[in-house]
Design a protein around this motif. Structure first.
Motif, PDB file in Angstrom:
ATOM      1  N   LEU A  65       1.037  -1.455  -0.183  1.00 25.84           N
ATOM      2  CA  LEU A  65       0.243   0.123   0.079  1.00 25.84           C
ATOM      3  C   LEU A  65       1.053   1.460  -0.087  1.00 25.84           C
ATOM      4  CD1 LEU A  65      -2.428  -1.634   2.448  1.00 25.84           C
ATOM      5  CD2 LEU A  65      -3.103  -0.552  -0.274  1.00 25.84           C
ATOM      6  N   GLY A  66       2.391   1.573   1.339  1.00 28.10           N
ATOM      7  CA  GLY A  66       2.353   2.741   1.280  1.00 28.10           C
ATOM      8  C   GLY A  66       3.375   2.775  -0.691  1.00 28.10           C
ATOM      9  N   ALA A  67       3.570   1.883  -1.078  1.00 29.67           N
ATOM     10  CA  ALA A  67       4.437   1.856  -2.385  1.00 29.67           C
ATOM     11  C   ALA A  67       3.575   2.309  -3.575  1.00 29.67           C
ATOM     12  CB  ALA A  67       5.224   0.407  -3.173  1.00 29.67           C
ATOM     13  N   LEU A  68       2.062   2.352  -3.194  1.00 31.06           N
ATOM     14  CA  LEU A  68       1.019   2.059  -4.457  1.00 31.06           C
ATOM     15  C   LEU A  68       1.081   3.089  -4.212  1.00 31.06           C
ATOM     16  CD1 LEU A  68      -1.291  -1.159  -4.504  1.00 31.06           C
ATOM     17  CD2 LEU A  68       0.115  -0.423  -6.940  1.00 31.06           C
ATOM     18  N   LEU A  69       0.930   4.220  -3.189  1.00 29.38           N
ATOM     19  CA  LEU A  69      -0.067   5.237  -2.650  1.00 29.38           C
ATOM     20  C   LEU A  69       1.177   6.273  -3.167  1.00 29.38           C
ATOM     21  CD1 LEU A  69      -1.250   5.187   0.540  1.00 29.38           C
ATOM     22  CD2 LEU A  69      -2.205   5.716  -1.155  1.00 29.38           C
ATOM     23  N   ALA A  70       2.923   6.085  -2.839  1.00 33.02           N
ATOM     24  CA  ALA A  70       3.624   7.072  -3.351  1.00 33.02           C
ATOM     25  C   ALA A  70       3.584   6.827  -4.933  1.00 33.02           C
ATOM     26  CB  ALA A  70       5.002   5.892  -2.546  1.00 33.02           C
ATOM     27  N   ALA A  71       3.569   6.210  -5.472  1.00 30.63           N
ATOM     28  CA  ALA A  71       3.332   5.716  -6.736  1.00 30.63           C
ATOM     29  C   ALA A  71       2.380   6.531  -7.921  1.00 30.63           C
ATOM     30  CB  ALA A  71       3.582   4.179  -7.687  1.00 30.63           C
ATOM     31  N   LYS A  72       1.381   7.133  -6.871  1.00 33.07           N
ATOM     32  CA  LYS A  72       0.637   7.580  -7.275  1.00 33.07           C
ATOM     33  C   LYS A  72       0.201   9.270  -6.857  1.00 33.07           C
ATOM     34  CE  LYS A  72      -2.393   5.204  -9.472  1.00 33.07           C
ATOM     35  NZ  LYS A  72      -3.215   5.388 -10.625  1.00 33.07           N
ATOM     36  N   GLY A  73       1.974   9.609  -6.678  1.00 36.49           N
ATOM     37  CA  GLY A  73       1.831  10.548  -5.381  1.00 36.49           C
ATOM     38  C   GLY A  73       0.994  11.476  -3.867  1.00 36.49           C
ATOM     39  N   ILE A  74       0.958  10.274  -3.816  1.00 37.86           N
ATOM     40  CA  ILE A  74       1.063  10.254  -2.032  1.00 37.86           C
ATOM     41  C   ILE A  74       1.988   9.717  -1.242  1.00 37.86           C
ATOM     42  CG2 ILE A  74      -0.468  10.346  -0.020  1.00 37.86           C
ATOM     43  CD1 ILE A  74      -3.014   9.682  -2.247  1.00 37.86           C
ATOM     44  N   ASP A  75       3.201  10.520  -1.179  1.00 42.20           N
ATOM     45  CA  ASP A  75       4.122  10.223  -0.275  1.00 42.20           C
ATOM     46  C   ASP A  75       4.716  11.119   0.859  1.00 42.20           C
ATOM     47  OD1 ASP A  75       5.184  13.018  -1.289  1.00 42.20           O
ATOM     48  OD2 ASP A  75       6.975  11.374  -2.665  1.00 42.20           O
TER      49      ASP A  75
END
Length: 177
Positions: free
Chosen positions: A118-128
């Motif tokens: 989930l952390g990686a997917l959110l970061a990939a979508k710009g929510i880092d």
């Protein structure tokens, strides 16, 4: 999982209805602006800020929706159990499958792997972490959920999960003797 990711996931269920609440708030603020001691410019800036905040929240909701749509049914169930407080999903998950459901060890391993995903997917979508700190932490909902996580109050969630798992294992093994 990083605290900001947890905060986004804990806040997500509240994002579903927040757009309507913002619309009502902005409308009421505009209608009642004639009663204010503030200048029209200051009220207009406030209302514009609220509209931008609403759009940010809607974008976060859309992004989390996209991330959740990429998960399997089991992964979505795990997210619902941990972050959305879905008690019925807990019961169903714990009583389905082989040997009466998931063991505590299996469950927490699955949660750990899912957290990383989930952390990686959110970061990939710009929510880092940078975006969270610079943009989302300004919004009260995220500030409160982030504080909730950082103060360790989310540990109660994992404690509740452990109790459910222990109760299910006891029920399963106790009934076969």
């Amino acid at each position: 999982m990083k605290n900001y990711t947890k905060a986004v996931l804990y806040a997500y269920p509240f994002l579903k209805n927040i757009g309507k609440e913002y619309d009502e708030h902005v409308f009421n603020r505009a209608i009642l602006s004639y009663r204010s001691d503030f200048s029209a410019e200051r009220i207009a800036l406030y209302i514009a800020g609220e509209i931008v905040e609403k759009q940010t929240l809607q974008q976060v909701e859309k992004t989390v929706d996209e991330v959740l749509s990429k998960l399997s049914d089991v992964e979505r169930t795990l997210v619902a159990i941990r972050y959305f407080g879905k008690q019925r999903k807990i019961r169903r998950a714990l009583t389905s499958g082989e040997k009466g459901g998931w063991s505590e060890r299996t469950y927490f391993r699955m949660q750990r792997r899912l957290s990383e995903k989930l952390g990686a997917l959110l970061a990939a979508k710009g929510i880092d972490e940078r975006y969270f700190q610079e943009e989302l932490l300004k919004i009260e909902l995220f500030e409160k959920t982030y504080r909730f996580v950082c103060e360790g109050k989310d540990r109660q969630v994992r404690w509740n999960e452990r109790e459910w798992l222990a109760g299910q294992e006891q029920e399963y093994y106790g009934s076969s003797s």
